[in-house]
Design a protein around this motif. Structure first.
Motif, short mmCIF file in Angstrom:
data_model
loop_
_atom_site.label_atom_id
_atom_site.label_comp_id
_atom_site.label_asym_id
_atom_site.label_seq_id
_atom_site.Cartn_x
_atom_site.Cartn_y
_atom_site.Cartn_z
N TRP A 1 56.76 120.97 2.70
CA TRP A 1 56.72 120.14 1.40
C TRP A 1 57.16 118.76 1.59
O TRP A 1 58.35 118.90 2.14
N ILE A 2 56.86 117.67 0.81
CA ILE A 2 57.36 116.77 0.50
C ILE A 2 57.56 116.33 -0.92
O ILE A 2 56.71 117.01 -1.58
N ALA A 3 58.50 115.60 -1.36
CA ALA A 3 58.44 115.43 -2.59
C ALA A 3 58.72 113.60 -2.88
O ALA A 3 59.62 113.15 -2.29
N PRO A 4 57.63 113.07 -3.51
CA PRO A 4 57.72 111.67 -3.80
C PRO A 4 58.68 111.46 -4.78
O PRO A 4 59.08 111.97 -5.46
N ALA A 5 59.31 110.04 -4.55
CA ALA A 5 60.21 109.68 -5.75
C ALA A 5 59.31 109.55 -6.89
O ALA A 5 58.22 109.42 -6.80
N LEU B 1 55.36 103.86 -0.10
CA LEU B 1 55.81 104.90 -0.97
C LEU B 1 57.17 105.58 -0.50
O LEU B 1 57.34 105.96 0.66
N THR B 2 58.23 105.98 -1.42
CA THR B 2 59.40 106.64 -1.03
C THR B 2 59.16 108.20 -1.20
O THR B 2 58.70 108.69 -2.18
N ALA B 3 59.56 109.02 -0.10
CA ALA B 3 59.55 110.42 -0.40
C ALA B 3 60.69 111.04 0.58
O ALA B 3 61.09 110.46 1.55
N THR B 4 60.96 112.39 0.35
CA THR B 4 61.87 113.00 1.12
C THR B 4 61.20 114.55 1.49
O THR B 4 60.40 115.09 0.44
N ALA B 5 61.63 115.11 2.76
CA ALA B 5 61.17 116.34 2.80
C ALA B 5 61.93 117.50 1.63
O ALA B 5 63.18 117.21 1.38
N ALA C 1 53.56 112.97 7.68
CA ALA C 1 53.48 112.66 6.35
C ALA C 1 54.28 111.77 5.74
O ALA C 1 53.82 110.89 5.06
N LEU C 2 55.56 112.02 6.01
CA LEU C 2 56.65 111.03 5.28
C LEU C 2 56.41 109.55 5.95
O LEU C 2 56.55 108.57 5.14
N ALA C 3 56.15 109.69 7.23
CA ALA C 3 55.72 108.12 7.73
C ALA C 3 54.64 107.53 7.27
O ALA C 3 54.52 106.45 7.11
N GLN C 4 53.34 108.49 7.00
CA GLN C 4 52.25 107.86 6.26
C GLN C 4 52.66 107.26 5.18
O GLN C 4 52.25 106.01 4.93
N LEU C 5 53.19 107.72 4.13
CA LEU C 5 53.64 107.37 2.92
C LEU C 5 54.57 106.19 2.90
O LEU C 5 54.32 105.20 2.28
N ARG C 6 55.31 105.83 3.99
CA ARG C 6 56.23 105.02 4.18
C ARG C 6 55.35 103.90 4.44
O ARG C 6 55.67 102.56 4.10
N ALA D 1 72.93 109.32 -3.27
CA ALA D 1 73.31 110.14 -2.30
C ALA D 1 74.47 109.42 -1.37
O ALA D 1 74.54 108.06 -1.33
N MET D 2 75.09 110.41 -0.66
CA MET D 2 76.38 109.82 -0.12
C MET D 2 75.75 108.93 1.36
O MET D 2 76.33 107.92 1.62
N ASP D 3 74.54 109.52 1.75
CA ASP D 3 73.94 108.83 2.90
C ASP D 3 72.54 108.19 2.45
O ASP D 3 71.57 109.10 2.31
N ARG D 4 72.31 107.06 2.27
CA ARG D 4 71.00 106.43 1.78
C ARG D 4 70.00 106.22 2.81
O ARG D 4 68.81 105.96 2.50
N ALA D 5 70.24 106.88 3.93
CA ALA D 5 69.16 106.78 5.04
C ALA D 5 68.42 107.95 5.10
O ALA D 5 67.31 107.97 5.74
N GLY D 6 68.55 108.96 4.29
CA GLY D 6 67.64 110.38 4.23
C GLY D 6 66.55 110.17 3.08
O GLY D 6 66.02 111.25 3.03
N GLY D 7 66.21 109.05 2.61
CA GLY D 7 65.21 109.15 1.43
C GLY D 7 65.65 109.61 0.28
O GLY D 7 64.58 109.80 -0.39
#
Length: 595
Positions: free
Chosen positions: A523-527, A556-560, A547-552, A73-79
């Motif tokens: 929905w979220i998608a885990p790595a 665990l890595t995931a994104t919306a 949900a993303l915060a709980q996985l973090r 990703a160009m911006d690595r801050a988005g998961g």
């Protein structure tokens, strides 16, 4: 700098050395193509690297070193950290999942594969620029940019002034026969469609209602036609269905397995480069690092997606693209939905091109086209097989007026590689080559994606092949015939699965692979590496952010998951990336930068 010395070379990268490092998912596809194009033995290390990026470098043969930097990703801050999260963020999961009614991950590494091809394009373009007297350049590309390019037509349609021409709702092929054969159906003729279903005694109202969603499934990535059509095929044997197709002009293709494709795969490169003639084009414009094809002219006589996308990419690299359209203009200009009266989908592939109307059935206009080819650098088309020769516009004909021309054909099946191949359209090639099985994990019924996977990847491979042809011409001093195909694109995409099949391993990904997880509002998608662990949590009562915060908190890595391409406009993961053209249609960023 001075141009590299002209040498007779059969492969455009002969004499250059390749060094590659970084994640195999990103470095591997690009390195494999560079070696096929003649680069020397790969050196360097594999693994994540210090910055998680892949690094590729070519040097030697009188060229200044060319490098490519490839990231997820160009911006690595988005998961966005891997294939699964790229598919989720860019809308690939949303579009691929339309036929099922919910986002669905592709079980093949589509974004990484496309990114590798884009990296090779950038390196080849930079070398072409050098050979024409321009500077060296660093190529930067990323998988999220590749993902946005892959969904650019769907994004354009979602942001247009009007709605789709057909309903977006669950449904679509493949069909199933009474004896359990899964198959794809293809026809571009409504008469053949109706005749096929009448031969199988389908209800008349279902035949009428089914044509429009079937016709527009390439645009909408779904086909919600009546269930009576599925019921009809389940009442007939595969043999009877084949007979009905043969007698009506429709075509059917049984879904092949990955094991079957692996057994017949000939290991050929996804393109063919055949030098002919002699001569050089005199550079009219000195290229820059950002526009290495500046001063080159591409004539494009393309239909639908594959050839227009290839030409579009060449235009982004600086070439002047002249689009050959029939009298009255390309009918697809009016295909809904439109922006300022022009098809948003058409704009996604053709904005920035100059259009010239040519009647290729007219002898006078064919002479006019030959005159244009005499002044061009590339002639690119995807006419039906044999059409160019029939019109006197094959590479031998155009070589007579321009022996330095790169003559490029992007077709369905390549050069006689598949005996008895059906119509060379995206979904038929997916069915015939096992993509339908690879796209879904183990335990799920095979089904070709209704997202135009191979048309898009075929366009990318086609542009890569043209750039290889241009570099071959610059180094060898002759014209080049270039052939690429949807079959070649399929083989590129399926490479890892076919290798597993040949080793006797299970070629498909495991059950549940790359499956998005529902939240209270999306929905979220885990790595991929976190998928199994993330699936153990019930997130359905939590908003997506929570949900993303709980996985973090559990490492665990995931994104919306982007559930609708229209949402990409306001997605902070792509802030400032998506613009609008002069017609108001959404436009994705260039897939690479060269500096």
């Amino acid at each position: 700098m001075a141009s590299p010395a002209i040498t007779q070379t059969a492969q455009p990268l002969e004499g250059l050395r390749l060094a590659a490092s970084g994640p195999p998912e990103l470095a591997g596809p690009a390195a494999a193509h560079l070696r096929l194009l003649g680069a020397g033995t790969q050196t360097g290390r594999t693994g994540p690297g210090e910055d998680g990026a892949a690094h590729l470098a070519l040097s030697g043969a009188g060229f200044s070193a060319q490098s490519a930097h490839v990231t997820w990703a160009m911006d690595r801050a988005g998961g966005i950290t891997d294939e699964a999260t790229v598919q989720a963020a860019t809308g690939i999961m949303a579009v691929h999942g339309r036929r099922d009614g919910a986002p669905r991950g592709l079980a093949v590494d589509y974004a990484a594969t496309a990114t590798g091809v884009l990296a090779v394009q950038g390196l080849l373009a930079a070398l072409v620029g050098q050979a024409r007297g321009g500077p060296a350049a660093r190529v930067d590309t990323s998988a999220d940019r590749a993902g946005l390019l892959a969904v650019s037509q769907y994004l354009a349609a979602a942001g247009a002034d009007e709605g789709e021409a057909a309903e977006i709702a669950p449904g679509g092929p493949p069909f199933t026969s009474a004896d359990g054969t899964l198959f794809e159906l293809e026809t571009l003729d409504p008469g053949a469609w109706a005749a096929f279903w009448r031969a199988l005694a389908a209800p008349s109202d279902a035949i009428r209602a089914g044509w429009r969603p079937f016709q527009f499934r390439y645009a909408t990535a779904c086909a919600p036609f009546p269930g009576a059509l599925h019921t009809t095929t389940r009442a007939h044997t595969w043999q009877r269905i084949r007979e009905a197709a043969a007698g009506t002009g429709a075509e059917v293709c049984r879904l092949r397995t990955l094991a079957e494709r692996a057994a017949e795969h000939d290991g050929a490169a996804p393109w063919e480069l055949a030098p002919y003639g002699s001569g050089h084009r005199i550079p009219r414009v000195t290229p820059t690092a950002a526009r290495p094809l500046a001063g080159l002219t591409v004539l494009e006589a393309g239909r639908r997606i594959q050839a227009p996308l290839a030409a579009h990419l060449l235009g982004l690299l600086g070439a002047d693209v002249i689009r050959i359209e029939p009298p009255g203009g390309d009918p697809l200009r009016g295909m809904p939905p439109t922006s300022s009266g022009i098809s948003a989908r058409w704009l996604a592939l053709n904005r920035g091109k100059t259009a010239v109307e040519i009647d290729i059935k007219s002898a006078e206009d064919r002479r006019r086209l030959l005159g244009m080819a005499a002044e061009a650098d590339v002639f690119l088309h995807n006419w039906a097989p044999g059409k160019a020769a029939e019109l006197g516009l094959d590479h031998q004909d155009l070589a007579g007026v321009n022996p330095a021309l790169v003559y490029a054909y992007t077709g369905g099946w390549g050069t006689n590689r598949i005996a008895g191949a059906p119509m060379g359209t995206d979904f038929m090639v997916q069915a015939r080559t096992g993509v339908g099985e690879a796209a879904r994990p183990l335990g799920e019924v095979a089904a070709p994606s209704l997202m135009t996977l191979l048309d898009v990847l075929g366009g990318l491979v086609g542009a890569e092949a043209v750039l290889a042809g241009l570099l071959t011409r610059e180094r060898g001093g002759h014209g080049v015939r270039v052939d690429s195909s949807l079959l070649g694109a399929s083989d590129v995409l399926l490479g890892p699965a076919l290798r597993r099949a040949r080793r006797g391993q299970e070629p498909r990904r495991p059950a549940g692979f790359r499956r998005p997880l529902p939240t209270a509002d999306g929905w979220i998608a885990p790595a991929d590496a976190c998928g199994a662990a993330a699936a153990a949590y019930d997130l359905t009562s939590l908003p997506t952010g929570a949900a993303l915060a709980q996985l973090r908190t559990h490492g665990l890595t995931a994104t919306a998951v982007t559930a609708d391409p229209a949402d990409l406009h306001h997605d902070p993961r792509f802030a400032g990336s998506i613009s609008r053209d002069e017609h108001g249609a959404p436009a994705v960023p260039d897939p690479w930068s060269l500096v």
